[in-house]
Each structure stands twice: as structure tokens, then as C-alpha cells.
Design a protein around this motif. Structure first.
Motif, PDB file in Angstrom:
ATOM      1  N   ASP A 278     -15.781  16.349  -6.872  1.00 39.10           N
ATOM      2  CA  ASP A 278     -14.688  16.821  -5.975  1.00 39.10           C
ATOM      3  C   ASP A 278     -14.213  15.780  -5.188  1.00 39.10           C
ATOM      4  OD1 ASP A 278     -14.998  19.341  -7.258  1.00 39.10           O
ATOM      5  OD2 ASP A 278     -16.087  20.359  -5.741  1.00 39.10           O
ATOM      6  N   SER A 279     -15.200  15.335  -4.588  1.00 40.46           N
ATOM      7  CA  SER A 279     -14.756  14.225  -3.688  1.00 40.46           C
ATOM      8  C   SER A 279     -13.990  13.209  -4.306  1.00 40.46           C
ATOM      9  CB  SER A 279     -16.320  13.670  -3.034  1.00 40.46           C
ATOM     10  OG  SER A 279     -15.834  12.461  -1.934  1.00 40.46           O
ATOM     11  N   MET A 280     -14.336  12.667  -5.387  1.00 42.42           N
ATOM     12  CA  MET A 280     -13.744  11.486  -6.045  1.00 42.42           C
ATOM     13  C   MET A 280     -11.985  12.182  -6.399  1.00 42.42           C
ATOM     14  SD  MET A 280     -16.697   9.963  -8.417  1.00 42.42           S
ATOM     15  CE  MET A 280     -15.659   9.034  -9.512  1.00 42.42           C
ATOM     16  N   THR A 281     -12.162  13.469  -6.863  1.00 38.29           N
ATOM     17  CA  THR A 281     -10.967  14.217  -7.250  1.00 38.29           C
ATOM     18  C   THR A 281      -9.775  14.093  -5.836  1.00 38.29           C
ATOM     19  OG1 THR A 281     -11.762  15.373  -8.977  1.00 38.29           O
ATOM     20  CG2 THR A 281      -9.718  15.951  -8.060  1.00 38.29           C
ATOM     21  N   ASP A 282     -10.616  14.445  -4.934  1.00 38.56           N
ATOM     22  CA  ASP A 282      -9.799  14.503  -3.558  1.00 38.56           C
ATOM     23  C   ASP A 282      -9.321  13.076  -3.404  1.00 38.56           C
ATOM     24  OD1 ASP A 282     -10.189  17.108  -3.381  1.00 38.56           O
ATOM     25  OD2 ASP A 282     -11.720  17.153  -2.068  1.00 38.56           O
ATOM     26  N   SER A 283     -10.031  12.050  -3.355  1.00 37.94           N
ATOM     27  CA  SER A 283      -9.920  10.833  -2.823  1.00 37.94           C
ATOM     28  C   SER A 283      -8.729  10.313  -3.795  1.00 37.94           C
ATOM     29  CB  SER A 283     -10.992  10.002  -2.964  1.00 37.94           C
ATOM     30  OG  SER A 283     -11.829  10.261  -2.122  1.00 37.94           O
ATOM     31  N   LEU A 284      -8.747  10.507  -5.101  1.00 35.84           N
ATOM     32  CA  LEU A 284      -7.758   9.968  -5.871  1.00 35.84           C
ATOM     33  C   LEU A 284      -6.469  10.890  -5.551  1.00 35.84           C
ATOM     34  CD1 LEU A 284      -9.834   9.485  -9.148  1.00 35.84           C
ATOM     35  CD2 LEU A 284      -8.902   7.776  -7.823  1.00 35.84           C
ATOM     36  N   ALA A 285      -6.486  12.054  -5.418  1.00 35.48           N
ATOM     37  CA  ALA A 285      -5.320  12.907  -4.956  1.00 35.48           C
ATOM     38  C   ALA A 285      -4.757  12.397  -3.812  1.00 35.48           C
ATOM     39  CB  ALA A 285      -5.554  14.518  -4.835  1.00 35.48           C
ATOM     40  N   ALA A 286      -5.658  11.957  -3.020  1.00 39.52           N
ATOM     41  CA  ALA A 286      -4.747  11.628  -1.676  1.00 39.52           C
ATOM     42  C   ALA A 286      -4.240  10.369  -1.872  1.00 39.52           C
ATOM     43  CB  ALA A 286      -5.976  11.467  -0.505  1.00 39.52           C
ATOM     44  N   MET A 287      -4.845   9.188  -2.671  1.00 45.33           N
ATOM     45  CA  MET A 287      -4.361   7.868  -2.987  1.00 45.33           C
ATOM     46  C   MET A 287      -3.019   8.048  -3.644  1.00 45.33           C
ATOM     47  SD  MET A 287      -6.711   4.736  -4.405  1.00 45.33           S
ATOM     48  CE  MET A 287      -7.166   5.829  -5.561  1.00 45.33           C
ATOM     49  N   PHE A 288      -2.899   9.024  -4.499  1.00 41.97           N
ATOM     50  CA  PHE A 288      -1.950   9.351  -5.492  1.00 41.97           C
ATOM     51  C   PHE A 288      -0.681   9.861  -4.621  1.00 41.97           C
ATOM     52  CE2 PHE A 288       1.129  12.411  -7.432  1.00 41.97           C
ATOM     53  CZ  PHE A 288       1.556  11.511  -8.360  1.00 41.97           C
ATOM     54  N   ALA A 289      -1.038  10.728  -3.278  1.00 44.43           N
ATOM     55  CA  ALA A 289       0.178  11.329  -2.720  1.00 44.43           C
ATOM     56  C   ALA A 289       0.482  10.016  -1.672  1.00 44.43           C
ATOM     57  CB  ALA A 289      -0.327  12.353  -1.798  1.00 44.43           C
ATOM     58  N   ARG A 290      -0.085   9.201  -1.187  1.00 43.89           N
ATOM     59  CA  ARG A 290       0.246   8.075  -0.374  1.00 43.89           C
ATOM     60  C   ARG A 290       1.276   7.265  -1.472  1.00 43.89           C
ATOM     61  NH1 ARG A 290      -5.101   8.450   1.492  1.00 43.89           N
ATOM     62  NH2 ARG A 290      -5.708   6.615  -0.019  1.00 43.89           N
ATOM     63  N   GLN A 291       0.881   6.830  -2.493  1.00 35.98           N
ATOM     64  CA  GLN A 291       1.411   5.907  -3.404  1.00 35.98           C
ATOM     65  C   GLN A 291       2.854   6.671  -3.604  1.00 35.98           C
ATOM     66  OE1 GLN A 291      -1.215   5.136  -6.549  1.00 35.98           O
ATOM     67  NE2 GLN A 291      -1.928   3.391  -5.485  1.00 35.98           N
ATOM     68  N   HIS A 292       2.815   7.795  -3.945  1.00 33.18           N
ATOM     69  CA  HIS A 292       3.930   8.838  -4.087  1.00 33.18           C
ATOM     70  C   HIS A 292       4.885   8.480  -2.916  1.00 33.18           C
ATOM     71  CE1 HIS A 292       6.554  11.516  -6.485  1.00 33.18           C
ATOM     72  NE2 HIS A 292       6.401  12.079  -5.176  1.00 33.18           N
ATOM     73  N   SER A 293       4.503   9.141  -1.823  1.00 30.60           N
ATOM     74  CA  SER A 293       5.233   8.811  -0.678  1.00 30.60           C
ATOM     75  C   SER A 293       5.893   7.460  -0.511  1.00 30.60           C
ATOM     76  CB  SER A 293       4.367   9.259   0.482  1.00 30.60           C
ATOM     77  OG  SER A 293       4.144  10.536   0.619  1.00 30.60           O
ATOM     78  N   TRP A 294       5.007   6.405  -0.605  1.00 26.61           N
ATOM     79  CA  TRP A 294       5.605   4.999  -0.450  1.00 26.61           C
ATOM     80  C   TRP A 294       6.573   4.970  -1.499  1.00 26.61           C
ATOM     81  CZ3 TRP A 294       6.062   1.121   2.752  1.00 26.61           C
ATOM     82  CH2 TRP A 294       6.348  -0.006   2.314  1.00 26.61           C
ATOM     83  N   LEU A 295       6.302   5.217  -2.717  1.00 27.86           N
ATOM     84  CA  LEU A 295       7.236   4.837  -3.820  1.00 27.86           C
ATOM     85  C   LEU A 295       8.756   5.717  -3.421  1.00 27.86           C
ATOM     86  CD1 LEU A 295       5.291   4.950  -6.881  1.00 27.86           C
ATOM     87  CD2 LEU A 295       6.339   2.762  -5.759  1.00 27.86           C
ATOM     88  N   GLU A 296       8.520   6.819  -2.987  1.00 22.63           N
ATOM     89  CA  GLU A 296       9.857   7.553  -2.737  1.00 22.63           C
ATOM     90  C   GLU A 296      10.630   6.766  -1.295  1.00 22.63           C
ATOM     91  OE1 GLU A 296       8.394  11.592  -1.669  1.00 22.63           O
ATOM     92  OE2 GLU A 296       9.046  12.321  -3.662  1.00 22.63           O
ATOM     93  N   PHE A 297      10.001   6.117  -0.432  1.00 25.14           N
ATOM     94  CA  PHE A 297      10.551   5.539   0.472  1.00 25.14           C
ATOM     95  C   PHE A 297      11.106   4.411  -0.029  1.00 25.14           C
ATOM     96  CE2 PHE A 297      10.119   2.029   3.625  1.00 25.14           C
ATOM     97  CZ  PHE A 297      10.898   2.297   4.677  1.00 25.14           C
ATOM     98  N   GLN A 298      10.461   3.522  -0.800  1.00 23.90           N
ATOM     99  CA  GLN A 298      10.977   2.261  -1.391  1.00 23.90           C
ATOM    100  C   GLN A 298      12.209   2.940  -2.343  1.00 23.90           C
ATOM    101  OE1 GLN A 298      10.301  -0.845  -1.006  1.00 23.90           O
ATOM    102  NE2 GLN A 298       9.030   0.013   0.620  1.00 23.90           N
ATOM    103  N   VAL A 299      12.240   3.797  -2.881  1.00 21.63           N
ATOM    104  CA  VAL A 299      13.516   4.259  -3.784  1.00 21.63           C
ATOM    105  C   VAL A 299      14.793   4.416  -2.689  1.00 21.63           C
ATOM    106  CG1 VAL A 299      14.501   6.098  -5.008  1.00 21.63           C
ATOM    107  CG2 VAL A 299      12.320   5.247  -5.744  1.00 21.63           C
ATOM    108  N   GLU A 300      14.316   5.094  -1.669  1.00 19.14           N
ATOM    109  CA  GLU A 300      15.361   5.379  -0.571  1.00 19.14           C
ATOM    110  C   GLU A 300      16.064   3.861  -0.085  1.00 19.14           C
ATOM    111  OE1 GLU A 300      14.542   7.969   2.537  1.00 19.14           O
ATOM    112  OE2 GLU A 300      13.559   9.473   0.930  1.00 19.14           O
TER     113      GLU A 300
END
Length: 114
Positions: free
Chosen positions: A38-60
């Protein structure tokens, strides 16, 4: 990602081997494995969310820059067309002027000959 690395290191096979002398404590329980998972899943999900936000920002940012470049290109194209039109008009006026001068010279010569 530090949490993820810490959890992996804490529950790695080398840790299990070092604790093997402890008998039943050497093996992780199902609950402990679920917590690690669960901890690994949560960490990976948080990392994915940060990367997704960063990519959305870069797209803008890139869309804004692309729009600016498109506007500049459009403006430059309009200016170029206007310059070409001006040059064409000047060439046409020059040709008319030369034709008129030729007729004028011819008319003056004919008068002088008469």
C-alpha cells in the motif's frame, strides 16, 4: 520516493536474512506485506500525480509559446505580403514612368523635326 526507498530497504530479502535467527519474526506477515504494498502504491500514485501536473503545466506553457510564435509568423507574413505588394506597385509605376518618358522623348523629337 524516499518513503518508497525506505520501505523497500526495510523489507528487503537481505533484512529478512539478517533476521532469520529470530525465528517467526524473520518472515513478514501478510499485514506487513500489505502495508508495504500500500505504501509503495501510494508513493507511486503521488509521484504519478506530480508528474502529471508538471506535464499539464508544460503543455500549457508550450501552447502559449506556440500561439505567440503563430501570431508572430502571421504578422511577419502580412508584413512580407505588404512589402511585396509595395515593390510590385513601385515596379509598375517605374514601368509606366519609363513608358511615358519614352513617348515624351518621341513626341519632342517629332516636333523638333517638323
Amino acid at each position: 520516493s524516499e518513503d518508497l526507498g525506505g520501505n523497500i530497504a526495510q523489507h528487503s530479502p537481505s533484512t529478512w536474512a539478517g533476521a532469520s535467527s529470530g525465528g517467526s519474526e524473520a518472515m513478514l506477515s501478510v499485514d506487513q506485506l500489505k502495508q508495504v504494498s500500500d505504501s509503495m502504491t501510494d508513493s507511486l500514485a503521488a509521484m504519478f500525480a506530480r508528474q502529471h501536473s508538471w506535464l499539464e503545466f508544460q503543455v500549457e506553457v508550450l501552447q502559449t509559446k506556440l500561439s505567440e510564435l503563430s501570431q508572430c509568423t502571421s504578422d511577419d507574413s502580412k508584413a512580407l505580403v505588404a512589402n511585396i505588394s509595395d515593390v510590385a506597385n513601385q515596379a509598375q509605376l517605374q514601368a509606366q514612368l519609363e513608358a511615358n518618358q519614352g513617348r515624351l522623348v518621341k513626341a519632342i523629337r517629332q516636333r523638333n523635326l517638323s
